[in-house]
Structure formats: structure tokens, C-alpha cells
Motif scaffolding. Structure first.
Motif, PDB file in Angstrom:
ATOM      1  N   UNK A 344       0.772  -1.318   0.069  1.00  0.00           N
ATOM      2  CA  UNK A 344       0.141  -0.029  -0.050  1.00  0.00           C
ATOM      3  C   UNK A 344       0.983   1.304   0.035  1.00  0.00           C
ATOM      4  N   UNK A 345       2.162   1.087   0.183  1.00  0.00           N
ATOM      5  CA  UNK A 345       3.117   2.165   0.365  1.00  0.00           C
ATOM      6  C   UNK A 345       3.954   2.505  -0.844  1.00  0.00           C
ATOM      7  N   UNK A 346       4.068   1.404  -1.775  1.00  0.00           N
ATOM      8  CA  UNK A 346       5.067   1.649  -2.767  1.00  0.00           C
ATOM      9  C   UNK A 346       4.450   2.361  -3.804  1.00  0.00           C
ATOM     10  N   UNK A 347       5.469   3.298  -4.681  1.00  0.00           N
ATOM     11  CA  UNK A 347       5.348   3.893  -5.876  1.00  0.00           C
ATOM     12  C   UNK A 347       6.449   4.025  -6.647  1.00  0.00           C
ATOM     13  N   UNK A 348       5.884   3.314  -7.671  1.00  0.00           N
ATOM     14  CA  UNK A 348       7.136   3.402  -8.772  1.00  0.00           C
ATOM     15  C   UNK A 348       7.182   4.806  -9.702  1.00  0.00           C
ATOM     16  N   UNK A 349       8.526   5.205  -9.549  1.00  0.00           N
ATOM     17  CA  UNK A 349       8.685   6.715 -10.427  1.00  0.00           C
ATOM     18  C   UNK A 349       9.322   6.371 -11.996  1.00  0.00           C
ATOM     19  N   UNK A 350       8.917   7.194 -12.787  1.00  0.00           N
ATOM     20  CA  UNK A 350       9.334   6.981 -14.081  1.00  0.00           C
ATOM     21  C   UNK A 350      10.703   6.581 -14.140  1.00  0.00           C
ATOM     22  N   UNK A 351      11.044   5.792 -15.162  1.00  0.00           N
ATOM     23  CA  UNK A 351      12.378   5.276 -15.445  1.00  0.00           C
ATOM     24  C   UNK A 351      12.351   4.758 -17.060  1.00  0.00           C
ATOM     25  N   UNK A 352      12.919   5.543 -17.950  1.00  0.00           N
ATOM     26  CA  UNK A 352      13.093   4.841 -19.164  1.00  0.00           C
ATOM     27  C   UNK A 352      14.172   5.476 -20.144  1.00  0.00           C
ATOM     28  N   UNK A 353      14.380   5.173 -21.000  1.00  0.00           N
ATOM     29  CA  UNK A 353      15.719   5.610 -21.857  1.00  0.00           C
ATOM     30  C   UNK A 353      15.418   7.121 -22.664  1.00  0.00           C
ATOM     31  N   UNK A 354      14.047   7.420 -22.466  1.00  0.00           N
ATOM     32  CA  UNK A 354      13.772   8.900 -22.934  1.00  0.00           C
ATOM     33  C   UNK A 354      13.725   9.918 -22.055  1.00  0.00           C
ATOM     34  N   UNK A 355      13.870   9.469 -20.950  1.00  0.00           N
ATOM     35  CA  UNK A 355      14.062  10.540 -19.718  1.00  0.00           C
ATOM     36  C   UNK A 355      15.044  11.328 -19.643  1.00  0.00           C
ATOM     37  N   UNK A 356      14.836  12.469 -19.516  1.00  0.00           N
ATOM     38  CA  UNK A 356      16.012  13.563 -19.435  1.00  0.00           C
ATOM     39  C   UNK A 356      16.398  14.045 -18.009  1.00  0.00           C
ATOM     40  N   UNK A 357      17.494  14.583 -17.533  1.00  0.00           N
ATOM     41  CA  UNK A 357      18.006  15.051 -16.438  1.00  0.00           C
ATOM     42  C   UNK A 357      17.160  16.080 -15.827  1.00  0.00           C
ATOM     43  N   UNK A 358      16.587  16.875 -16.564  1.00  0.00           N
ATOM     44  CA  UNK A 358      15.451  18.026 -16.254  1.00  0.00           C
ATOM     45  C   UNK A 358      14.096  17.341 -15.710  1.00  0.00           C
ATOM     46  N   UNK A 359      13.903  16.233 -16.199  1.00  0.00           N
ATOM     47  CA  UNK A 359      12.653  15.545 -15.812  1.00  0.00           C
ATOM     48  C   UNK A 359      12.767  14.912 -14.607  1.00  0.00           C
ATOM     49  N   UNK A 360      14.046  14.340 -14.190  1.00  0.00           N
ATOM     50  CA  UNK A 360      14.237  13.783 -13.004  1.00  0.00           C
ATOM     51  C   UNK A 360      14.237  14.976 -11.908  1.00  0.00           C
TER      52      UNK A 360
END
Length: 374
Positions: A344-360
Motif C-alpha cells: 500500500x506504500x510502494x510507488x514506482x517513479x518514471x524510468x525509461x531511456x527517453x527521460x532527461x535530467x531535467x525530468x528527474x
């Protein structure tokens, strides 16, 4: 919008498809499957490989083999898993015995497996969640050998992850992988089964190919194939293999890019002082950087999902406990407290090859702002 996942685009796929269309024997001539098998063998030293249309199909083949060998028995596995991992064995007429997870790595401990083994146990399933393995895998393998039970690796998320320089998928009697579009490399949907025993591999080929010995005809050892066992249309198409081939060929580059993005998360979690707010999954250098997940200290995940959605950031939950599912509660009612609490406490954050540093940076900044608000 920052998407949770964007499937990796294989730039050579159309080129490979055009090559495939030139074969007069048809689209399922297995030209790319042969090339794919060769490169997987070279990279990971897997010997007996079958390419399937999903990880589910790989599990179902494993289940049908166990049914044929043992007829009945219990499969011990974590409740924190994907539904079809369990249903593959139930569908084959075997029983599932769920166990709890041990902590924030979302996997079960050696003692939890050991205590679950009884006279009816025929196999243990270990799940390499997020492409990370249990550290006691050799010890568990020895236990399985001593108890004469099978070890099955659910390595759906774990291709190109290693334990002591050995590829995950090398330890089990059966090891299954996923090439669904949500994975690091994909064929839109697809899978792979690696089998230790050569005799069982031959049986698996019959099951894969609709329960027939068609593989003998292809190998030139027979003129006409026939129905020899229970099976189904579990095989990968060569169109799927054509999409997957160049991704596997360049998997180290893909993994390296994902590692770079993961390091951005490390950087901005530190910058925004987030490490004391949530658990953040740490990934070693020999893993494939499949996913980033956080675990909240309290049940505020649903608020976080709504907050991120408002900020145009797509996030995703983990698995729902299988023992608490509508289906399994009709079979048996059990309580696994840590699985129930952490799920109930787990959340997955975006991670893929098209993610940019500014997105993170934007994702981590908004996680900080979320905690300022709540």
C-alpha cells in the motif's frame, strides 16, 4: 507529460522486417529467432533457450512440465508477484503456497522459504523484483538440490542483471523472462524460457509447439509431425524476434543509459533531502536498472499519485498481493502482514531511456513539494 514508461524504439526494426518479408517460406521462418538465440547464448551462456509469446507462456510451459513429472504438489512463492505467475501452476492442477516478503527489497527471505517447505513441496519460485536478486540464491539452490525440489527463477524484469558476475536466470531449473513493452528490451509482448535439463528442454519444445513434435520435422529427423503431449501456441513470432534482436545486441548501451538516469535520481534525492522521507531502492552496478521505486512511511501513496498526476507526472503502483485477490480468497484465506502493509506504500517513479535530467529534477522537486504540503 512525463510518462511512467516509453517503450524503447528499435531503429533497425523496419530494416529487419523488410528482410523478413523477402523470405518466401513465410514470416515465421525463424530467421531472427535463430540469430536471437545465438546472441543470447553468447552474452549470457544460456544453453537451452525457448522464445515464447510472453513470460506467462514461459511459466505455463514450466508448470506443464512439473505436472507431467510430479502430477501434484505445492509451489512456494511470494504473494507479492504478478497474477499469471501463480495462475500458470494452478491452471496445470498444482497448488500455490504463498509466503510473505521480508522487507523493503520486496522479496522473501531464505528462512521464509525454508519454513514453507513440506513433504508436498515440489518447487520454489524466486522473483527478481526490479531486476535485483535475493543475495542468498546459491544457498537456496543448494537447499532445493538437497530436498530434491525444483528452483524456478521469475526473472521477468531481470535480463542483463548479474549476481557475482553470473547472469540472473542461470541458477534455476527453469528461468523465465519477459519482453513485454514495459521492460528494458521488448518485442511488444514476448518472453523467454531457459531450462537446465536437456531432456526437459526437449519436452518443453513439444509443449511450445502446440504439443507436437514439429521440431523433429524442422530438424530433418522426421517427415511428418504428430500430437505427442499437451501444449499450446506458446511460441514467439519471427516478427517479434526481428524487433527484439537489435535491442539484445545493444543491451549494454540500453542498460548504461538507464544507469545514467538512475544516477540523476541519486543526485536529486540528495539535493532535495528526500532520503529521510522515503525508502529509495538502491541498485548495484551489476544490475539492469529496471525500475525506481519508493516506499512511503505512512499510507499517503494515493495522495501522492493524485498530486503527481496534477503535475503531469505519471507514476505507478507495484503488485497487489495475490493472497488477498478475489480469486485466491475463494481458495484459501491467509494473512501476510508485511506484504499487505508495504504493497500500500510502494510507488514506482518514471524510468525509461527517453527521460532527461531535467525530468528527474522536476519529479524529485515535486516529491519534495508534496512532502511540504502533506
Amino acid at each position: 507529460m512525463i510518462f511512467f514508461h516509453e517503450p524503447y524504439i528499435n531503429q533497425n526494426f523496419l530494416k529487419n522486417l523488410k528482410k523478413l518479408l523477402k523470405f518466401k517460406k513465410g514470416l515465421n521462418y525463424n530467421f531472427f529467432q535463430k540469430k536471437l538465440k545465438a546472441i543470447v547464448r553468447k552474452k549470457y551462456n544460456f544453453k537451452n533457450i525457448l522464445f515464447t509469446n510472453s513470460n506467462t507462456s514461459a511459466m505455463e510451459i514450466s508448470a506443464l512440465i512439473l505436472k507431467k513429472l510430479k502430477n501434484k504438489g505445492n509451489i512456494v512463492m511470494p504473494s507479492y508477484n504478478y497474477p499469471t505467475t501463480a495462475s500458470a501452476f494452478i491452471r496445470a492442477g498444482l497448488n500455490i503456497k504463498f509466503i510473505d516478503i521480508s522487507g523493503n527489497n520486496l522479496m522473501s527471505s531464505y528462512d521464509q522459504y525454508y519454513k514453507a517447505i513440506d513433504k508436498n513441496t515440489i518447487a520454489l519460485i524466486i522473483t527478481h523484483y526490479a531486476g535485483i536478486n535475493i543475495p542468498y540464491i546459491e544457498k537456496l539452490k543448494k537447499l532445493c538440490v538437497s530436498k530434491k525440489i525444483f528452483l524456478i527463477e521469475d526473472a521477468a524484469q531481470a535480463l542483463d542483471s548479474y549476481h557475482n558476475k553470473i547472469p540472473l536466470g542461470s541458477f534455476g531449473d527453469f528461468s523465465s523472462f519477459s519482453f513485454h513493452e514495459t521492460k528494458n528490451v521488448h518485442s511488444v509482448t514476448g518472453g523467454m524460457l531457459v531450462i537446465k535439463d536437456r531432456k526437459l528442454y526437449k519436452l518443453a519444445k513439444f509443449i511450445l509447439d502446440r504439443g507436437t513434435d514439429r521440431s523433429k520435422v524442422i530438424a530433418g529427423r522426421k517427415n511428418k509431425y504428430e500430437w505427442v503431449t499437451i501444449g499450446s501456441a506458446f511460441n514467439m513470432t519471427d516478427v517479434q524476434a526481428a524487433m527484439l534482436y537489435d535491442q539484445i545486441k545493444n543491451i549494454r548501451k540500453i542498460t548504461s543509459e538507464r544507469k545514467k538516469i538512475y544516477k540523476y535520481y541519486i543526485k536529486y534525492f540528495k539535493k532535495f533531502d528526500l532520503n529521510n522521507k522515503v525508502y529509495f531502492n538502491l541498485i548495484e552496478d551489476n544490475k539492469n536498472y529496471h525500475c525506481v521505486y519508493i516506499i512511503f512511511k505512512t499510507n499517503i501513496r494515493e495522495r501522492a499519485i493524485k498530486y503527481f498526476k496534477h503535475k503531469k507526472i505519471e507514476t505507478y503502483v507495484g503488485y497487489s498481493p495475490l493472497h488477498n485477490s478475489f480469486f485466491f480468497k475463494k481458495i484459501k484465506k491467509i494473512s501476510l502482514k508485511r506484504t499487505e502493509s508495504l504493497s500500500k506504500k510502494i510507488l514506482r517513479l518514471p524510468l525509461h531511456n527517453y527521460l532527461k535530467e531535467k525530468d528527474v529534477n522536476y519529479i524529485c522537486k515535486n516529491l519534495k513539494l508534496f512532502f511540504n504540503k502533506y
